[in-house]
Design an enzyme around this catalytic site. Structure first.
Site, mmCIF file in Angstrom:
data_model
loop_
_atom_site.group_PDB
_atom_site.id
_atom_site.type_symbol
_atom_site.label_atom_id
_atom_site.label_comp_id
_atom_site.label_asym_id
_atom_site.label_seq_id
_atom_site.Cartn_x
_atom_site.Cartn_y
_atom_site.Cartn_z
ATOM 1 N N LYS A 33 0.833 -1.202 0.000
ATOM 2 C CA LYS A 33 0.000 0.000 0.000
ATOM 3 C C LYS A 33 0.875 1.262 0.000
ATOM 4 O O LYS A 33 2.094 1.183 0.224
ATOM 5 C CB LYS A 33 -0.928 -0.052 1.217
ATOM 6 C CG LYS A 33 -1.906 -1.232 1.190
ATOM 7 C CD LYS A 33 -2.769 -1.273 2.446
ATOM 8 C CE LYS A 33 -3.790 -2.394 2.393
ATOM 9 N NZ LYS A 33 -4.712 -2.366 3.549
ATOM 10 N N TYR A 80 -12.457 -3.128 -2.903
ATOM 11 C CA TYR A 80 -12.956 -3.061 -1.521
ATOM 12 C C TYR A 80 -14.480 -2.882 -1.483
ATOM 13 O O TYR A 80 -15.005 -2.334 -0.511
ATOM 14 C CB TYR A 80 -12.271 -1.919 -0.768
ATOM 15 C CG TYR A 80 -10.871 -2.249 -0.255
ATOM 16 C CD1 TYR A 80 -10.590 -3.462 0.369
ATOM 17 C CD2 TYR A 80 -9.832 -1.325 -0.366
ATOM 18 C CE1 TYR A 80 -9.314 -3.753 0.848
ATOM 19 C CE2 TYR A 80 -8.557 -1.605 0.130
ATOM 20 C CZ TYR A 80 -8.309 -2.826 0.731
ATOM 21 O OH TYR A 80 -7.044 -3.108 1.230
ATOM 22 N N ASN A 136 -1.773 -0.039 7.327
ATOM 23 C CA ASN A 136 -1.254 -1.388 7.633
ATOM 24 C C ASN A 136 -0.429 -2.006 6.507
ATOM 25 O O ASN A 136 -0.275 -3.215 6.403
ATOM 26 C CB ASN A 136 -2.373 -2.308 8.108
ATOM 27 C CG ASN A 136 -3.469 -2.493 7.083
ATOM 28 O OD1 ASN A 136 -3.383 -1.951 5.981
ATOM 29 N ND2 ASN A 136 -4.478 -3.277 7.417
ATOM 30 N N HIS A 191 -1.660 -5.440 1.469
ATOM 31 C CA HIS A 191 -2.909 -6.183 1.257
ATOM 32 C C HIS A 191 -2.568 -7.602 0.846
ATOM 33 O O HIS A 191 -1.632 -7.821 0.072
ATOM 34 C CB HIS A 191 -3.753 -5.539 0.146
ATOM 35 C CG HIS A 191 -4.804 -6.481 -0.367
ATOM 36 N ND1 HIS A 191 -5.991 -6.700 0.309
ATOM 37 C CD2 HIS A 191 -4.838 -7.304 -1.457
ATOM 38 C CE1 HIS A 191 -6.706 -7.601 -0.349
ATOM 39 N NE2 HIS A 191 -6.032 -7.981 -1.419
ATOM 40 N N GLU A 236 -9.485 -10.782 -7.406
ATOM 41 C CA GLU A 236 -8.570 -9.639 -7.284
ATOM 42 C C GLU A 236 -7.470 -9.683 -8.344
ATOM 43 O O GLU A 236 -7.088 -8.641 -8.896
ATOM 44 C CB GLU A 236 -7.952 -9.620 -5.880
ATOM 45 C CG GLU A 236 -8.982 -9.275 -4.812
ATOM 46 C CD GLU A 236 -8.465 -9.439 -3.385
ATOM 47 O OE1 GLU A 236 -7.268 -9.769 -3.218
ATOM 48 O OE2 GLU A 236 -9.259 -9.239 -2.455
HETATM 49 N N1 LIG Z 1 -11.050 0.624 11.674
HETATM 50 C C1 LIG Z 1 -10.347 0.879 10.598
HETATM 51 N N2 LIG Z 1 -9.858 2.101 10.423
HETATM 52 C C2 LIG Z 1 -9.146 2.375 9.353
HETATM 53 N N3 LIG Z 1 -8.871 1.488 8.361
HETATM 54 C C3 LIG Z 1 -9.325 0.250 8.478
HETATM 55 C C4 LIG Z 1 -10.087 -0.128 9.584
HETATM 56 N N4 LIG Z 1 -10.405 -1.417 9.414
HETATM 57 C C5 LIG Z 1 -9.869 -1.809 8.265
HETATM 58 N N5 LIG Z 1 -9.214 -0.818 7.685
HETATM 59 C C6 LIG Z 1 -8.537 -0.865 6.447
HETATM 60 O O1 LIG Z 1 -9.309 -1.581 5.522
HETATM 61 C C7 LIG Z 1 -8.559 -2.641 5.020
HETATM 62 C C8 LIG Z 1 -9.424 -3.749 4.610
HETATM 63 O O2 LIG Z 1 -9.953 -4.341 5.722
HETATM 64 P P1 LIG Z 1 -10.128 -5.847 5.727
HETATM 65 O O3 LIG Z 1 -11.159 -6.124 6.744
HETATM 66 O O4 LIG Z 1 -10.286 -6.406 4.352
HETATM 67 O O5 LIG Z 1 -8.763 -6.244 6.308
HETATM 68 P P2 LIG Z 1 -7.663 -7.110 5.635
HETATM 69 O O6 LIG Z 1 -8.285 -8.168 4.813
HETATM 70 O O7 LIG Z 1 -6.715 -7.517 6.713
HETATM 71 O O8 LIG Z 1 -6.934 -6.019 4.724
HETATM 72 P P3 LIG Z 1 -6.673 -6.084 3.169
HETATM 73 O O9 LIG Z 1 -7.981 -6.429 2.522
HETATM 74 O O10 LIG Z 1 -6.179 -4.699 2.844
HETATM 75 O O11 LIG Z 1 -5.645 -7.151 3.014
HETATM 76 C C9 LIG Z 1 -7.571 -2.952 6.098
HETATM 77 O O12 LIG Z 1 -6.416 -3.603 5.655
HETATM 78 C C10 LIG Z 1 -7.232 -1.585 6.588
HETATM 79 O O13 LIG Z 1 -6.309 -0.955 5.722
HETATM 80 N N1 LIG Z 2 -11.358 -1.270 10.920
HETATM 81 C C1 LIG Z 2 -10.706 -1.231 9.760
HETATM 82 C C2 LIG Z 2 -10.669 -2.369 8.964
HETATM 83 C C3 LIG Z 2 -10.007 -2.320 7.777
HETATM 84 N N2 LIG Z 2 -9.386 -1.177 7.367
HETATM 85 C C4 LIG Z 2 -8.668 -1.108 6.116
HETATM 86 O O1 LIG Z 2 -9.330 -1.837 5.154
HETATM 87 C C5 LIG Z 2 -8.457 -2.809 4.604
HETATM 88 C C6 LIG Z 2 -9.220 -3.999 4.138
HETATM 89 O O2 LIG Z 2 -9.868 -4.587 5.218
HETATM 90 P P1 LIG Z 2 -9.972 -6.147 5.341
HETATM 91 O O3 LIG Z 2 -11.037 -6.417 6.347
HETATM 92 O O4 LIG Z 2 -10.085 -6.725 4.003
HETATM 93 O O5 LIG Z 2 -8.612 -6.530 6.033
HETATM 94 P P2 LIG Z 2 -7.270 -7.151 5.403
HETATM 95 O O6 LIG Z 2 -7.737 -8.154 4.414
HETATM 96 O O7 LIG Z 2 -6.550 -5.997 4.827
HETATM 97 O O8 LIG Z 2 -6.523 -7.734 6.548
HETATM 98 C C7 LIG Z 2 -7.487 -3.076 5.682
HETATM 99 O O9 LIG Z 2 -6.280 -3.653 5.268
HETATM 100 C C8 LIG Z 2 -7.282 -1.698 6.205
HETATM 101 O O10 LIG Z 2 -6.430 -0.974 5.358
HETATM 102 C C9 LIG Z 2 -9.432 -0.050 8.151
HETATM 103 O O11 LIG Z 2 -8.885 0.963 7.803
HETATM 104 N N3 LIG Z 2 -10.102 -0.099 9.346
HETATM 105 MG MG LIG Z 3 -9.269 -7.811 3.252
#
Ligand SMILES: Nc1ncnc2c1ncn2[C@@H]1O[C@H](COP(=O)(O)OP(=O)(O)OP(=O)(O)O)[C@@H](O)[C@H]1O
Ligand SMILES: Nc1ccn([C@@H]2O[C@H](COP(=O)(O)OP(=O)(O)O)[C@@H](O)[C@H]2O)c(=O)n1
Ligand SMILES: [Mg+2]
Length: 193
Positions: A52, A92, A155, A158, A169
């Site tokens: 990212k 997303y 974080n 991805h 994706e």
């Molecule tokens: N509470 C939050 N505040 C800010 N950003 C979040 C939050 N929760 C998730 N994100 C961001 O949204 C992303 C997507 O959330 P996701 O739940 O898919 O988590 P993830 O699958 O771990 O992340 P990613 O899809 O980016 O690999 C998170 O990676 C994070 O960047």
């Molecule tokens: N509470 C959260 C959850 C996700 N995110 C962001 O959303 C991204 C995608 O969320 P996700 O649930 O797919 O988490 P990841 O797949 O990234 O682990 C996250 O990686 C976070 O960048 C966030 O900003 N705040």
């Molecule tokens: Mg995710």
């Protein structure tokens, strides 16, 4: 061992210790009669990993790629891009109703992203483990997020979270011709073929 080293040349020592090792040292050619890589279920699995904008800004690209290479996975696609709102809203889409969604779009378009496709046995599950918990505060040390980040809104990386998600994706981020099928010369070391 020191005594053995005095008695044998390196080559003979290798033969003495392991016939398999000699095969490896003799080059990258698959020995006749061995199973082909394609016969091992799951080794062609692919996942999307994206570094990212915060990861790129903080010059973590090399260290993140190194972790996947060291683990034994194979890079089959790589590009740096400024991500469009359109791509992100598809990527997303399931988070559209979340309160953090506008901030997430702003973050993900704030600078270049490095997108990659990695291939290998159980790469989707393994890379989620390597990346760590979504919230870096809960991510284990040793994971990318646990080592390089502190807040969920930044974080670093991805990783696709399921077989279906990875296929969707990869198609979204890459054209077919941007992905290369190539053979690593270390099958024997990685898969025991
Ligand atoms: N509470 C939050 N505040 C800010 N950003 C979040 C939050 N929760 C998730 N994100 C961001 O949204 C992303 C997507 O959330 P996701 O739940 O898919 O988590 P993830 O699958 O771990 O992340 P990613 O899809 O980016 O690999 C998170 O990676 C994070 O960047
Ligand atoms: N509470 C959260 C959850 C996700 N995110 C962001 O959303 C991204 C995608 O969320 P996700 O649930 O797919 O988490 P990841 O797949 O990234 O682990 C996250 O990686 C976070 O960048 C966030 O900003 N705040
Ligand atoms: Mg995710």
């Amino acid at each position: 061992m020191a005594m053995m080293q005095r008695c044998f040349s390196n080559r003979i020592l290798q033969q003495f210790c392991s016939g398999t090792q000699v095969t490896l040292l003799s080059g990258c050619h698959r020995a006749a009669g061995r199973r082909s890589l394609s016969s091992v279920p799951g080794v062609r699995e692919r996942t999307l990993i994206a570094i990212k904008p915060d990861g790129v800004q903080r010059r973590l690209v090399g260290q993140i790629i190194q972790r996947f290479e060291q683990r034994g996975f194979k890079l089959v696609g790589l590009k740096m891009l400024q991500v469009s709102d359109d791509l992100l809203s598809q990527h997303y889409g399931q988070l559209r109703t979340k309160p953090f969604y506008p901030g997430l779009l702003q973050y993900m378009t704030s600078g270049p992203v490095v997108a990659m496709v990695w291939e290998g046995y159980k790469v989707i599950e393994s890379s989620r483990m390597m990346v760590g918990h979504t919230n870096p505060a809960e991510a284990q040390p040793g994971t990318v997020r646990g080592d390089f980040s502190i807040h969920v809104s930044r974080n670093v990386v991805h990783a696709s979270d399921s077989v279906e998600g990875a296929q969707r994706e990869i198609q979204l981020w890459f054209k077919g011709k941007e992905l290369l099928n190539w053979e690593c010369c270390d099958h024997a070391s990685t898969f025991g073929l």
